[in-house]
Design an enzyme around this catalytic site. Structure first.
Site, PDB file in Angstrom:
ATOM      1  N   HIS A  23     -40.544 -13.773  40.906  1.00 35.61           N
ATOM      2  CA  HIS A  23     -39.145 -14.164  41.082  1.00 35.61           C
ATOM      3  C   HIS A  23     -38.953 -15.138  42.241  1.00 35.61           C
ATOM      4  O   HIS A  23     -37.850 -15.641  42.443  1.00 35.61           O
ATOM      5  CB  HIS A  23     -38.285 -12.927  41.332  1.00 35.61           C
TER       6      HIS A  23
ATOM      7  N   GLU B 299     -42.672  -0.956  33.713  1.00 40.25           N
ATOM      8  CA  GLU B 299     -41.240  -1.270  33.786  1.00 40.25           C
ATOM      9  C   GLU B 299     -40.585  -1.448  32.423  1.00 40.25           C
ATOM     10  O   GLU B 299     -39.524  -2.085  32.327  1.00 40.25           O
ATOM     11  CB  GLU B 299     -41.017  -2.517  34.665  1.00 40.25           C
TER      12      GLU B 299
ATOM     13  N   ASP C 132     -36.155  -3.102  36.437  1.00 38.18           N
ATOM     14  CA  ASP C 132     -36.526  -3.555  35.104  1.00 38.18           C
ATOM     15  C   ASP C 132     -36.563  -2.396  34.122  1.00 38.18           C
ATOM     16  O   ASP C 132     -36.119  -2.535  32.971  1.00 38.18           O
ATOM     17  CB  ASP C 132     -37.891  -4.253  35.144  1.00 38.18           C
TER      18      ASP C 132
END
Length: 250
Positions: A47, A151, A177
């Site tokens: 990210h 996740e 997530d």
């Protein structure tokens, strides 16, 4: 280059490690984290906003600050190789859902005959050739920590097969997530999400694999350690954001 990895040593000795996830290029902040006494820094390339040279500088700063540099890689197939060649002492790989995907992670992180990591003696990890050869590759395979993210509901269903893959050191639960992928966008504390997380802890413990997850408050950190996690990062931007917000009445 130093290959001693205190996070991996802590995992072997069932001792906890605490670190920081950082997705912005801020070497001085890495130094601050080291001075504060944390164990590791996760350089977030999933990210985050890093160029190749910025990631290398973050890894270099972490090592100079007595932090274990771990890279949360992106989805490019070369990302594990590049992170380790730049000197990372571990990788976190997002969205691992099956045994086959976990096997591929190990294959990319370890040198032959264990895996298929490409060999290049002039990398920064090998001290630009000053520390190359069999000894370096063996030490790298021994000291690199390999972490897979759990996740999704599919990953939870396959958790036993995933953690049984030889070479996986830790199962990292991504609660945000996982919550969203289970259909609960309102937060990470939904009972069904907690039930899934408890199942991951249970199966990991049965298979003698450590668990890690994120926590952003002292209370949640303490609770998560008591639950059995051995690897807990806090999110730097969340800590900073909360600190700024707490100073003003808005």
């Amino acid at each position: 280059m130093r290959l001693k990895n205190k996070v991996k040593e802590n995992l072997k000795n069932k001792k906890p490690s605490i670190g920081v996830i950082l997705g912005i290029y801020a070497p001085s902040l890495v130094e601050m984290v080291g001075h504060a006494g944390y164990d590791f820094i996760i350089i977030d390339d999933e990210h985050g906003t890093y160029s190749a040279s910025e990631m290398e500088n973050m890894i270099r700063t972490a090592l100079l600050s007595d932090l274990v540099p771990i890279v949360r890689v992106d989805y490019d197939k070369s990302s594990i190789q590049k992170a380790l060649d730049r000197g990372a002492l571990g990788v976190q790989v997002p969205m691992i859902n099956t045994k086959e995907e976990a096997v591929e992670v190990v294959r990319r992180a370890k040198y032959p005959p264990i895996g298929k990591r490409g060999t290049a003696p002039m990398t920064r990890a090998a001290s630009f050739g000053y520390d190359a050869g069999k000894d370096f590759m063996d030490r790298s395979d021994e000291n690199i920590v390999v972490i897979v993210h759990i996740e999704t509901p599919e990953a939870v269903r396959n958790i036993e097969e995933i953690v049984r893959v030889d070479g996986i050191d830790l199962a990292f639960v991504g609660p945000y997530d996982l919550s969203v992928n289970m259909g609960y966008k309102e937060g990470i504390d939904h009972p069904e999400v907690n039930k899934a997380i408890d199942f991951v802890y249970e199966k990991a413990k049965e298979n003698h694999i450590a668990v890690g997850t994120v926590a952003n408050t002292k209370e949640r950190i303490d609770k998560t350690f008591r639950k059995g996690a051995l690897y807990i990062p806090v999110v730097a931007t969340e800590v900073i954001r909360k600190g700024f917000s707490d100073l003003i009445d808005k």
